[in-house]
Structure formats: C-alpha cells, structure tokens
Design a protein around this motif. Structure first.
Motif, PDB file in Angstrom:
ATOM      1  N   UNK A  75      17.671  32.701  42.556  1.00 56.19           N
ATOM      2  CA  UNK A  75      17.555  31.624  43.693  1.00 56.19           C
ATOM      3  C   UNK A  75      16.147  31.341  43.736  1.00 56.19           C
ATOM      4  N   UNK A  76      15.994  29.996  43.937  1.00 51.79           N
ATOM      5  CA  UNK A  76      14.740  29.280  44.288  1.00 51.79           C
ATOM      6  C   UNK A  76      14.795  28.687  45.619  1.00 51.79           C
ATOM      7  N   UNK A  77      13.933  29.057  46.661  1.00 53.73           N
ATOM      8  CA  UNK A  77      13.763  28.292  47.817  1.00 53.73           C
ATOM      9  C   UNK A  77      12.465  28.118  48.320  1.00 53.73           C
ATOM     10  N   UNK A 210      19.894  38.055  46.469  1.00 57.09           N
ATOM     11  CA  UNK A 210      21.086  38.318  46.681  1.00 57.09           C
ATOM     12  C   UNK A 210      21.639  39.474  46.005  1.00 57.09           C
ATOM     13  N   UNK A 211      21.945  40.730  46.752  1.00 56.91           N
ATOM     14  CA  UNK A 211      22.467  41.724  46.221  1.00 56.91           C
ATOM     15  C   UNK A 211      23.301  41.633  45.119  1.00 56.91           C
ATOM     16  N   UNK A 212      23.003  42.435  43.775  1.00 56.95           N
ATOM     17  CA  UNK A 212      23.857  42.388  42.755  1.00 56.95           C
ATOM     18  C   UNK A 212      24.226  41.182  42.036  1.00 56.95           C
ATOM     19  N   UNK A 213      23.352  40.231  42.436  1.00 61.43           N
ATOM     20  CA  UNK A 213      23.567  38.737  41.928  1.00 61.43           C
ATOM     21  C   UNK A 213      22.417  38.221  41.435  1.00 61.43           C
ATOM     22  N   UNK A 214      21.532  37.971  42.175  1.00 61.91           N
ATOM     23  CA  UNK A 214      20.296  37.092  41.544  1.00 61.91           C
ATOM     24  C   UNK A 214      18.943  37.393  42.373  1.00 61.91           C
ATOM     25  N   UNK A 215      17.732  37.509  41.488  1.00 63.25           N
ATOM     26  CA  UNK A 215      16.633  37.454  42.314  1.00 63.25           C
ATOM     27  C   UNK A 215      16.027  36.159  43.065  1.00 63.25           C
TER      28      UNK A 215
END
Length: 236
Positions: A75-77, A210-215
């Motif tokens: 994830x990029x924000x 996002x837990x268990x999904x993406x850094x």
C-alpha cells in the motif's frame, strides 16, 4: 482578500540538473542553449479539466480483472501539499512502474525478465480534500538499464502530478528504504543535496500496513519551497 503568499524559489541543490555526466542519456537530451520562455495562455493554464468523470481512477494495480498479480503486495499513501503545507485537493496523480521481476509492460522494454499478464503497472488517482491519496500495487523489481557496466535501477515507482492545465505536470520517483542500489544509482544521485535525495525515499509505516495482506509505505509530495520534492523536469 488575504495577501498572496510569497514566491519561494527552490534551492538549486534540491533539484537535479538537466545535464548530469553520470546519467549518460541526459547528455543527449539536455538543451545546449538557454530556454526561451513562452507565454502561458488560458489553454495551458486551465485546460483540460482533470476529474474522475473523464479520467477514471485506477487505485489497485495489484489486480487485473480480479486476477492477482505476482509479487509482494504493498500500500502506498501520502499527501500532496504546497510550500506552506496546505493540501492540494482534487489533483490527478498518475503512477507507473515495473512489475515484480523488474520489467515494464511496454514494447520498448526488452529485458528478458518475465511479463505478468495480470499486471499493467499503471494507475491513476485523485487527492481528496485533505490532499491525501492511497493506492495498492506490487513492489517493483530492480532492472538493468545499460547506463554503465552492470548498472541496475533501484526499486522505484514513477509519479506524474497534474495541475489545473496541460502545462502543469511534474514528474518524480519514489524509492524504498534500505535499498542498497540507491548509493550506486546515477539518477537518484543527480540531486546534489543529501536531504533532498532522502525526500524521494518513502518510509515504512505500520499504520498503513494491512494485516496479513500488504506492507504500507508513505510518500508525501511537496510542490515548492524549502522542503520541496525533487522533480525530473525542472522547478515547479
């Protein structure tokens, strides 16, 4: 009406030169003569109107028609602001990148790394009223680029920030923390000031993960002033 904010000219050490000897391709495209300033008409300053109705957002690069791309999801924000820290709302940002193997989905990329049929590597997003943006993608891979013997580009994502008109476009790159190739990369190191270079390096942020999904990685963009982001096409 409030007084206009003062114009803040960027420090030349914070922006890359047009001709950088170590970045070989700049020698063939840098201007040899001083640029001629062309007048900006209403068309360049105010058209076209970039809005989601005509330029549909694509916020998830990690999937194509529901199919998951290969590689590490991230994830990029971040936040887009002016030189006084005020949010720049409703700005269109385009992003493009290589896939997890370090190859672009483009005919000009002949690197023998595999293409991913589920990854196009391009997206479009708009900032909200707070100047914030967010998208999901795959962490891009490094790739060879022929600038010199054994030259490799660090992992990076390209950003194109659009203003209110066709003449208002700024391009930059986002890098990742801890990448050993940064110290060897002529593109990154065209920026003279070390502090300015670091503003191109995103930072890991647990709250975006996002837990268990993406850094999650944060990359803020400042358009002008002392803390401005380095851009590839001259000063904003």
């Amino acid at each position: 009406m409030a007084d206009p904010l003062p114009f803040r000219r960027d420090d030349p050490a914070h922006q890359p030169p047009l001709d950088a000897p170590a970045y070989r391709s700049t020698q063939g495209r840098a201007p040899l003569l001083a640029p001629i300033r062309a007048p900006v008409t209403l068309t360049e300053a105010s058209a076209p109107r970039f809005d989601p109705a005509h330029y549909p957002p694509r916020l998830d690069l990690s999937r194509l028609e529901g199919r998951q791309a290969q590689g590490e999801r991230i994830v990029v924000a971040g936040r887009l602001t002016d030189g006084d820290g005020r949010p720049v709302a409703n700005a269109m940002i385009e992003v493009w990148q290589a896939n997890a193997a370090g190859r672009y989905d483009h005919p000009g990329d002949q690197h023998d790394a595999p293409l991913d049929p589920n990854f196009l590597g391009r997206g479009r997003l708009f900032t909200d009223e707070k100047g914030e943006y967010r998208f999901e993608t795959i962490k891009p891979g490094a790739y060879p680029w022929g600038n010199h013997h054994n030259a490799w580009r660090p992992n990076h994502i390209h950003f194109g920030v659009h203003g209110a008109g066709s003449a208002q476009r700024l391009i930059t790159q986002m890098y990742f923390p801890g990448d050993p190739l940064l110290a060897l990369d002529p593109v990154f190191n065209t920026i003279p000031d070390a502090g300015a270079r670091e503003r191109l390096v995103s930072r890991f942020e647990l709250d975006l993960t996002v837990p268990e999904y993406a850094l999650g990685y944060r990359f803020d963009i400042v358009l002008r002033g002392r803390d401005s982001t380095p851009f590839e096409e001259g000063h904003p």
